[in-house]
Motif scaffolding. Sequence first.
Motif, short mmCIF file in Angstrom:
data_model
loop_
_atom_site.label_atom_id
_atom_site.label_comp_id
_atom_site.label_asym_id
_atom_site.label_seq_id
_atom_site.Cartn_x
_atom_site.Cartn_y
_atom_site.Cartn_z
N PRO A 123 0.81 -1.24 0.00
CA PRO A 123 0.00 0.00 0.00
C PRO A 123 0.83 1.27 0.00
CG PRO A 123 -0.90 -1.58 1.56
CD PRO A 123 0.42 -2.12 1.10
N LEU A 124 2.01 1.22 0.64
CA LEU A 124 2.87 2.39 0.65
C LEU A 124 3.37 2.70 -0.75
CD1 LEU A 124 4.08 4.44 2.65
CD2 LEU A 124 6.09 2.96 2.82
N ALA A 176 -4.12 -12.01 6.20
CA ALA A 176 -4.88 -10.78 5.93
C ALA A 176 -5.12 -9.99 7.21
CB ALA A 176 -6.20 -11.12 5.26
N LEU A 177 -5.40 -10.70 8.32
CA LEU A 177 -5.64 -10.02 9.58
C LEU A 177 -4.37 -9.33 10.08
CD1 LEU A 177 -8.08 -9.66 11.41
CD2 LEU A 177 -7.25 -11.58 12.79
N LEU A 178 -3.24 -9.97 9.92
CA LEU A 178 -1.97 -9.35 10.29
C LEU A 178 -1.71 -8.10 9.47
CD1 LEU A 178 0.66 -9.52 11.95
CD2 LEU A 178 1.61 -10.96 10.13
N PHE A 179 -2.03 -8.17 8.19
CA PHE A 179 -1.90 -7.01 7.30
C PHE A 179 -2.78 -5.86 7.78
CE2 PHE A 179 -3.27 -4.55 3.64
CZ PHE A 179 -2.10 -4.34 2.93
N LEU A 180 -4.04 -6.15 8.11
CA LEU A 180 -4.96 -5.12 8.56
C LEU A 180 -4.55 -4.53 9.90
CD1 LEU A 180 -8.57 -6.26 7.64
CD2 LEU A 180 -7.17 -4.53 6.56
N LEU A 181 -4.07 -5.35 10.81
CA LEU A 181 -3.64 -4.85 12.12
C LEU A 181 -2.47 -3.88 11.96
CD1 LEU A 181 -3.88 -8.05 14.34
CD2 LEU A 181 -5.31 -6.00 14.47
N PHE A 182 -1.55 -4.22 11.08
CA PHE A 182 -0.39 -3.35 10.86
C PHE A 182 -0.82 -2.00 10.30
CE2 PHE A 182 2.82 -1.69 7.90
CZ PHE A 182 3.88 -1.52 8.77
N TRP A 183 -1.60 -2.02 9.20
CA TRP A 183 -1.98 -0.77 8.57
C TRP A 183 -3.07 -0.04 9.35
CZ3 TRP A 183 0.77 1.91 5.46
CH2 TRP A 183 1.71 1.30 4.66
N GLY A 184 -3.91 -0.78 10.08
CA GLY A 184 -4.89 -0.13 10.93
C GLY A 184 -4.24 0.69 12.03
N THR A 185 -3.18 0.13 12.62
CA THR A 185 -2.44 0.87 13.66
C THR A 185 -1.79 2.12 13.09
OG1 THR A 185 -2.01 -1.23 14.79
CG2 THR A 185 -0.65 0.66 15.40
N VAL A 186 -1.22 1.98 11.88
CA VAL A 186 -0.58 3.14 11.25
C VAL A 186 -1.60 4.23 10.95
CG1 VAL A 186 0.64 3.91 9.18
CG2 VAL A 186 1.30 1.76 10.28
N VAL A 187 -2.76 3.84 10.40
CA VAL A 187 -3.78 4.83 10.02
C VAL A 187 -4.36 5.51 11.26
CG1 VAL A 187 -6.07 5.08 9.01
CG2 VAL A 187 -4.34 3.72 7.84
N LEU A 189 -19.17 -4.21 13.36
CA LEU A 189 -19.83 -4.75 12.18
C LEU A 189 -18.91 -4.73 10.96
CD1 LEU A 189 -23.41 -3.19 12.53
CD2 LEU A 189 -22.80 -5.61 12.71
N PHE A 190 -18.13 -3.67 10.82
CA PHE A 190 -17.21 -3.60 9.68
C PHE A 190 -16.20 -4.75 9.74
CE2 PHE A 190 -13.47 -2.22 7.36
CZ PHE A 190 -14.02 -1.69 6.20
N LEU A 191 -15.68 -5.03 10.93
CA LEU A 191 -14.74 -6.14 11.07
C LEU A 191 -15.42 -7.46 10.75
CD1 LEU A 191 -11.95 -7.15 11.89
CD2 LEU A 191 -12.74 -7.21 14.26
#
Length: 415
Positions: free
Chosen positions: A35-36, A240-251, A285-287
Amino acid sequence: MNGFSRLVRQTMTIARRDFVATVFTPTFLLFLLAPLLMLGFGTIGGLGAATMAKSGDAKSRIVFIVGGEQARTVVAMDKQLRRMFRTSEQPSDLIVEAPSANPRAQAKALIDRKGVDTYAVLYGPLERPQILHVENAPRSAEYLAELASQVLRAERAGTDAPLSEATKTVVSRTTTSSSGQGQAAFVSVFALFLVSLMLAGQVVGTMAEERSNKVIEILAAAVPLESVFFGKLLGMFGVALLFLLFWGTVVVNLGANAASVMPPRLAAGLSEIGPAVGLVPYGMLFLAYFVMAYMLLGAMFLGLGAQAATQRELQMLSLPITIFQVAMFGFAAAAAANPDSWVATAAELFPFSSPFAMAARAANSPELWRHFAALAWQAMWVIITVTIAARLFRRGVLQSGSPKIRRKKVVAATS
């Protein structure tokens, strides 16, 4: 150990195997930072487009041919009218020129002048003005016509100053606006589409790769094929969950820091955007809908990837898969724009678009009972899709299961 416990243990073993094999590789770092790279290329392209647009705007103008005291009135009324436009929607810069002996020829020459884009020129008496404009600039002509009308009103009133002074008071909304909920619905659909496009498509290659090197046959001989499919789906979901946790924390961190330096006007506009069910229920709900979207699309892609015998067949499948994902996005986006229409109902009922449409429903409507029913409906279709994919793989690729039916027919025939 009963049969269900054994099935769960075998499924988790396959999931752990695929998760470790994917995460503990150097290429996973490139995937994590993808994504970066996309953001960087998008920023470069956006800056280039913005630079071209600004350079074009700097050379564009509209012209008002008028002289004497009317020229000063035109400039004053132009300043008043431009306050009603957003910065990005304002007309081109106004140029006031004194009339020549032939105003029409002068206007035509201004339109044809090289080095600058003149969209519209007004000339003649203001009671019956003549406007020349290029084909793609009807709004510039309308603006000049309204400007001429305002100049006449100012002359008849004897002043170009505003005739009234309004008292403006800023108030804050206590709830999100209807348009804000609609924007939140579209953002929900787009965010789910984006993450599913990036993540769910990964499962296509895992089965095709292990089919080509015969690993899948070893796994199928050791554990039930349904456990293999569910395990691979869960393993890639962990990635996928690891990916989302990483970028979710950054965002989240970037958003918290950006909120403190955000202009008040922009912050006020963003505060009107929000889901109808509330932020906390919406986040849950989104999760949940991300899980369902990943599982549904991943299960279908897993079955398709299992049918591909070579990398060429896998590459040929990538286009239909992308078209299907875009179709689901368009279907759910139409449902988000029309939450009470038959399109919304159809998108919420169709299994593969249901997570996207129901995420939009959470932003548009405060009702919660629909979501419990939708999650149960989607979970049922995850099981159905994985089961069908496993059976198709067993009968079509491994060519097992169907011979039993043929043997029964032979026995029946001989008896």
